[in-house]
Design an enzyme around this catalytic site. Structure first.
Site, PDB file in Angstrom:
ATOM      1  N   ILE A 154       0.696  -1.519   0.138  1.00 49.47           N
ATOM      2  CA  ILE A 154      -0.216   0.358   0.093  1.00 49.47           C
ATOM      3  C   ILE A 154       0.804   1.698   0.306  1.00 49.47           C
ATOM      4  O   ILE A 154       1.703   1.300   0.614  1.00 49.47           O
ATOM      5  CB  ILE A 154      -0.393  -0.107   1.550  1.00 49.47           C
ATOM      6  CG1 ILE A 154      -2.216  -1.628   1.050  1.00 49.47           C
ATOM      7  CG2 ILE A 154      -1.310   1.295   0.971  1.00 49.47           C
ATOM      8  CD1 ILE A 154      -2.499  -1.865   1.819  1.00 49.47           C
ATOM      9  N   ASP A 155       1.165   2.043  -0.919  1.00 49.92           N
ATOM     10  CA  ASP A 155       1.860   3.278  -0.907  1.00 49.92           C
ATOM     11  C   ASP A 155       1.141   3.957  -1.136  1.00 49.92           C
ATOM     12  O   ASP A 155      -0.030   4.605  -1.858  1.00 49.92           O
ATOM     13  CB  ASP A 155       2.200   3.058  -3.221  1.00 49.92           C
ATOM     14  CG  ASP A 155       3.160   4.312  -2.936  1.00 49.92           C
ATOM     15  OD1 ASP A 155       3.062   4.956  -1.837  1.00 49.92           O
ATOM     16  OD2 ASP A 155       4.139   4.133  -4.340  1.00 49.92           O
TER      17      ASP A 155
END
Length: 308
Positions: A185-186
């Site tokens: 998850i960026d």
């Protein structure tokens, strides 16, 4: 007659204690003022001077040594909360043990067989003992090298742990195909489809080779995605209506295009929660997203904020 250079002993130990305190601060990610490090190192160096006075041998007990280490750390970091100070104290002793072990290890590694035999003697009880003779310069240089290596490894380990907290399981459904992988998850990912404003998650194209034509994989790996749409009529691919061409800026700031598809559904499992959405596009990257293969997809933060 033996000559003892008190000033040399003091400043050498002052530098060593300062390096140990700084390494402790770096491993704990604590910003410390320079004068505090000087004060803490000064207390540690002053304790060593007491070794020159036999009448003060009572200071060489475990409790006194432990008390001086407490003073050093209080002067450098302050006391604050007990839990925080206990963590700093543990890190300080760990750094000391690592540094001492590094010095001994490298010293023994550099010794020849003659050096080892010359350093062994018999004690009065009949046992064997080994004399360790190490120069101050050697100690200081090896200490700095050991601390640098330890801090670097600690930082890398902490960074990896932080990254792992944002890695989760992701499943993509397209027709009768199901693709599962690890996704990172960026929170800095702001890639959207300019037409539909749908968020775009990025996956390694290689993991979809059972779905994508081989010619398309080569185009993606060679950053020639436009060629896919030029020769689209010549390829037998079910689901052409799912295809999208997403413009984005690469690392060199130049404009590029990414092949993406519209999936039926994407399911993300994160923090004991399951997020499901169909309002997302899956973009394909021709390279490796993770050097150690810890994850194969980069997820848009919108995927953990939605739940249909």
């Amino acid at each position: 007659m033996m000559i003892v250079y008190v000033d040399l002993i003091f400043f050498m130990n002052f530098a060593i204690d300062g390096a140990l305190l700084l390494a402790t601060a770096w491993t704990q990610k604590i910003k410390v003022k320079g004068w505090r490090v000087v004060a803490g190192a000064g207390i540690g160096a002053a304790y060593v001077i007491f070794m020159l006075f036999p009448q003060m041998s009572f200071l060489f007990t475990f409790l006194v040594k432990f008390g001086f280490s407490i003073l050093m750390l209080c002067s450098t970091f302050g006391f604050g909360r007990f839990k925080r100070f206990a963590r700093i104290l543990g890190a300080f002793y760990l750094v000391n043990f690592v540094a001492a072990g590094g010095i001994l290890g490298i010293h023994y590694f550099l010794l020849s067989s003659n050096d080892v035999m010359n350093g062994i003697w018999f004690t009065h009880s009949g046992g064997l003992a080994f004399g360790l003779q190490v120069g101050l310069g050697f100690v200081f240089l090896v200490l700095l090298g050991t601390l640098w290596f330890y801090v670097r490894m600690s930082r890398m380990s902490l960074k990896r742990e932080e990254v792992l907290t944002w890695i989760t399981d992701v499943t993509v459904y397209v027709d009768s195909h199901i693709f599962t992988c690890k996704g990172l998850i960026d929170t800095g990912n702001r890639l959207y489809d300019p037409l539909t404003q749908m968020p775009v998650m990025v996956v390694e194209a290689e993991t979809w080779k059972a779905y994508l034509p081989e010619a398309w994989l080569k185009c993606i790996q060679q950053s020639e995605v436009e060629q896919i749409f030029v020769h689209l009529d010549h390829v037998d691919f079910q689901g052409q209506e799912r295809l999208r061409l997403i413009p984005f800026r690469g690392i060199n700031k130049s404009g590029q295009f990414m092949l993406a598809i519209k999936p039926d559904q994407v399911v993300v499992q994160f923090n004991d929660r399951q997020m499901t959405t169909s309002k997302v596009l899956v973009g394909f990257d021709g390279g490796r997203l993770s050097s150690d293969n810890a994850y194969q997809a980069i997820l848009h933060p919108a995927l953990i904020e939605t739940n249909e």
